[in-house]
Design an enzyme around this catalytic site. Structure first.
Site, PDB file in Angstrom:
ATOM      1  N   TYR A 261       1.757   5.345  -2.327  1.00 34.68           N
ATOM      2  CA  TYR A 261       2.068   6.755  -2.191  1.00 34.68           C
ATOM      3  C   TYR A 261       3.537   6.910  -2.606  1.00 34.68           C
ATOM      4  CZ  TYR A 261      -2.512   7.009  -0.097  1.00 34.68           C
ATOM      5  OH  TYR A 261      -3.750   6.794  -0.076  1.00 34.68           O
TER       6      TYR A 261
ATOM      7  N   HIS B 212      -8.953   0.370 -11.400  1.00 35.99           N
ATOM      8  CA  HIS B 212      -8.652   1.542 -10.516  1.00 35.99           C
ATOM      9  C   HIS B 212      -7.165   1.734 -10.416  1.00 35.99           C
ATOM     10  CE1 HIS B 212      -7.933   3.420  -6.447  1.00 35.99           C
ATOM     11  NE2 HIS B 212      -7.128   2.448  -6.065  1.00 35.99           N
ATOM     12  N   PHE B 213      -6.335   0.732 -10.612  1.00 37.26           N
ATOM     13  CA  PHE B 213      -4.865   0.993 -10.490  1.00 37.26           C
ATOM     14  C   PHE B 213      -4.338   1.488 -11.806  1.00 37.26           C
ATOM     15  CE2 PHE B 213      -3.613  -3.163  -7.934  1.00 37.26           C
ATOM     16  CZ  PHE B 213      -3.988  -2.406  -6.662  1.00 37.26           C
ATOM     17  N   HIS B 214      -5.120   1.412 -12.931  1.00 38.85           N
ATOM     18  CA  HIS B 214      -4.820   2.004 -14.007  1.00 38.85           C
ATOM     19  C   HIS B 214      -5.453   3.535 -14.328  1.00 38.85           C
ATOM     20  CE1 HIS B 214      -3.909  -1.926 -15.700  1.00 38.85           C
ATOM     21  NE2 HIS B 214      -3.156  -1.408 -16.621  1.00 38.85           N
TER      22      HIS B 214
ATOM     23  N   ARG C 248     -10.214 -10.718 -11.909  1.00 41.36           N
ATOM     24  CA  ARG C 248      -9.063 -10.041 -12.446  1.00 41.36           C
ATOM     25  C   ARG C 248      -7.983 -11.133 -12.506  1.00 41.36           C
ATOM     26  NH1 ARG C 248      -6.079  -7.342  -7.197  1.00 41.36           N
ATOM     27  NH2 ARG C 248      -4.746  -6.474  -9.307  1.00 41.36           N
ATOM     28  N   ARG C 249      -6.710 -10.902 -12.793  1.00 37.36           N
ATOM     29  CA  ARG C 249      -5.492 -11.916 -12.762  1.00 37.36           C
ATOM     30  C   ARG C 249      -6.406 -13.268 -13.676  1.00 37.36           C
ATOM     31  NH1 ARG C 249      -3.551 -10.976  -6.793  1.00 37.36           N
ATOM     32  NH2 ARG C 249      -2.026  -9.170  -7.226  1.00 37.36           N
TER      33      ARG C 249
ATOM     34  N   HIS D 120       0.838  -1.166  -0.038  1.00 42.52           N
ATOM     35  CA  HIS D 120       0.029  -0.005   0.023  1.00 42.52           C
ATOM     36  C   HIS D 120       0.878   1.204  -0.088  1.00 42.52           C
ATOM     37  CE1 HIS D 120      -3.566   2.505   0.286  1.00 42.52           C
ATOM     38  NE2 HIS D 120      -2.978   3.225   1.504  1.00 42.52           N
TER      39      HIS D 120
END
Length: 561
Positions: free
Chosen positions: A236, A383-385, A448-449, A232
């Site tokens: 950041y 979300h990550f993208h 996913r994956r 996580h």
């Protein structure tokens, strides 16, 4: 005291001249990042083609091998190399770098490169198709883990150089506050060091002995907990360099000044506090972790909303104040006259806007009940993208348009600027289509994956396939954007006209209030961070070790988040 004696007049202004020997160092890191962008982007294109159900990988290439390359090379290699190169350039510009420090920085680079080659070799030979999270009980070749350990060790050496740079500067300027960008780099490097202690422990103590055959079993829950202790704050570590550009560089580009030095420092301190002790919100569906501690870490996760809102307020206050000073009137006159035709501003600004829905998605992911809806679905990939691949990458591209020509002694021409604007638009369109389709398909339950394009039956399959085709279209547009960005990188590095490109660092308001001295109290900030980590992890981690059998596997294996 070599550094203390260097360019005294420039140091007093916080603007040192970056020498050619330094530029070569910084560009080496950034060049690796752009090579990773091209390779990782190609792997991403292959993935969306396979998931569309219309394409099969040639030469017996395994989908999960491609997926691992994509995640490792973009999520870890590209970001880490670019950030370290950017960090060094900011430190070199604001506090300087000595010959000894530069040699250590080169040592860090070559250790990281050797580690990267080892890890990449294991993946390309089909011996490490374990994805970038490398969850046990999937096992990779020892070279994969050894390479990862070397990359981490190299990054630590680079971080120690950054800390030494600031320490030497402070010794020469005992009663002055540290330059804002040097302070920010120190915070982000500290965050990285503390966070990577978790993944380093997992790799060195668990994975390497296990992969070499010295241990028959591995405690899966411990390994996953250590990974997400790192995983996580990694987000950041990606994001804070973008914030550095937003706070201290974008104001200069638009002709304004830094809104508040104190607010910028406080937001970074808060990110340090609340980005590390929150890994359990990635493990909400896993047994073996007490629900009370999951709730506590979810509450701590939401605390990062505070520095995020501080940043949003600071940025738009800067935009409005700058516009008003230039004489633009009306409710949104300042907004209309922002430098939309300057790619150094446009690309990061699009990244800022993307972080609004990206942040909203993050709140959903961290919320226990709503997370249960999207957990293990391709929503999370979308979300990550939206966050890393849009907010962070577009800001990194915006930085590149001035940093690369500055380091190479070249200029950003009007033609390359226009090409950059086209690239930013292409990237935005492609990512909107692809990420949007992933979010919607995830809400419909698509996993996913997974390389499988068909689950269930009837209308659901047809609907999923439609969104998978949209992902393929969006991914194709994105790859065009990648090719264009790599072309711009080559032009800026080797072929743009010789000249002096500005290294834009915003100045404070002349009548700004003095920044409180307690911001330089590193013992205080580190102490609070360690206390929060110990509070959030000590009891549940001891409980995990005492109560989980060594070879246990969480129930949502193998595609757990």
């Amino acid at each position: 005291m070599e550094l203390a004696k260097k360019n005294i007049d420039e140091q007093s202004l916080g603007q040192l001249t970056i020498q050619k020997t330094e530029s070569k160092l910084y560009m080496s890191y950034i060049t690796v990042a752009f090579v990773a962008l091209l390779i990782g982007g190609l792997m991403g294109l292959l993935q969306v083609f396979v998931r569309s159900g219309r394409f099969t990988l040639p030469f017996g290439i395994d989908y999960y091998q491609v997926l691992t390359v994509h995640g490792v090379i973009l999520g870890l290699v590209l970001t880490t190399y670019f950030i370290i190169g950017f960090h060094f350039s900011l430190m070199g510009k604001t506090v300087g770098i000595s010959t000894k420090q530069r040699k250590l920085a080169w040592l860090a680079f070559w250790i990281m490169v050797i580690g990267t080659v080892l890890t990449a070799t294991a993946i390309l030979l089909g011996q490490a198709s374990v994805l970038y999270t490398f969850y046990a009980p999937l096992q990779a070749h020892p070279a994969f883990y050894i390479g990862l350990a070397m990359v981490i060790i190299g990054s630590w050496i680079a971080g120690f150089v950054n800390w030494r740079q600031l320490y030497v500067w402070k010794k020469a300027h005992p009663r002055e506050k540290s330059p804002l960008l040097a302070f920010m780099v120190t915070i982000n490097t500290l965050l990285w060091f503390i966070a990577t202690l978790g993944v380093a422990a997992a790799v060195l103590i668990q994975f390497i002995p296990w992969s070499l055959g010295y241990a028959e079993t591995i405690n899966v829950l411990v390994s996953r907990t250590l990974f997400w202790y790192f995983g996580h704050p990694l987000v950041y570590f990606w994001l804070l360099p973008a914030y550095m550009a937003w706070y201290a560089i974008i104001p200069k580009i638009i002709g304004g000044k830094l809104f508040s030095d104190s607010l910028a420092r406080m937001s970074f301190v808060l990110f340090l506090f609340f980005s590390i002790p929150v890994g359990f919100h990635h493990q909400l569906t896993e047994p073996g972790i007490d629900p009370t501690w999951k709730f506590i870490q979810v509450a701590l996760t939401f605390m990062v909303v505070i520095p995020s809102l501080m940043t949003a307020f600071s940025m738009f206050a800067t935009f409005e104040i700058t516009g008003r000073r230039k004489g633009f009137k009306g409710l949104f006159g300042w907004f209309k006259h922002l430098p939309w035709k300057d790619v150094r501003f446009l690309a990061p600004f699009i990244g800022m806007l993307a972080f609004i829905p990206g942040g909203a998605g993050g709140i959903i992911n961290a919320s226990h009940q709503m997370n249960a809806v999207v957990h293990n679905t391709i929503w999370v990939t979308g979300h990550f993208h939206l966050t890393v691949a849009t907010t962070v990458m577009l800001t990194f591209f915006g930085i590149s348009y001035w940093l690369i020509p500055h380091l190479r002694g070249r200029t950003l021409t009007p033609k390359l600027n226009r090409l950059g604007i086209i690239q930013a638009i292409i990237w935005t369109v492609g990512m909107t289509i692809m990420s949007g389709a992933m979010h919607i398909e995830g809400l419909l339950g698509a996993p996913r994956r997974s390389s499988y394009s068909e689950y269930g039956g009837g209308e659901q399959v047809s609907e999923w396939i439609g969104y998978q085709l949209a992902q393929a279209i969006g991914g194709t547009i994105l790859f065009i954007g990648i090719i264009l960005m790599v072309y711009i990188f080559i032009k800026l590095t080797f072929f743009a006209p010789k000249g002096d490109e500005e290294f834009p660092i915003a100045e404070e308001e002349p009548d700004a209030e003095q920044t409180p001295a307690f911001f330089e109290n590193w013992k205080l900030w580190i102490g609070i961070t360690v206390a929060l980590i110990l509070f959030a992890y000590t009891i549940p981690f001891v409980d995990i070790i005492q109560n989980s059998p060594p070879g246990s596997v969480p129930f949502d294996w193998p595609i757990g988040r």
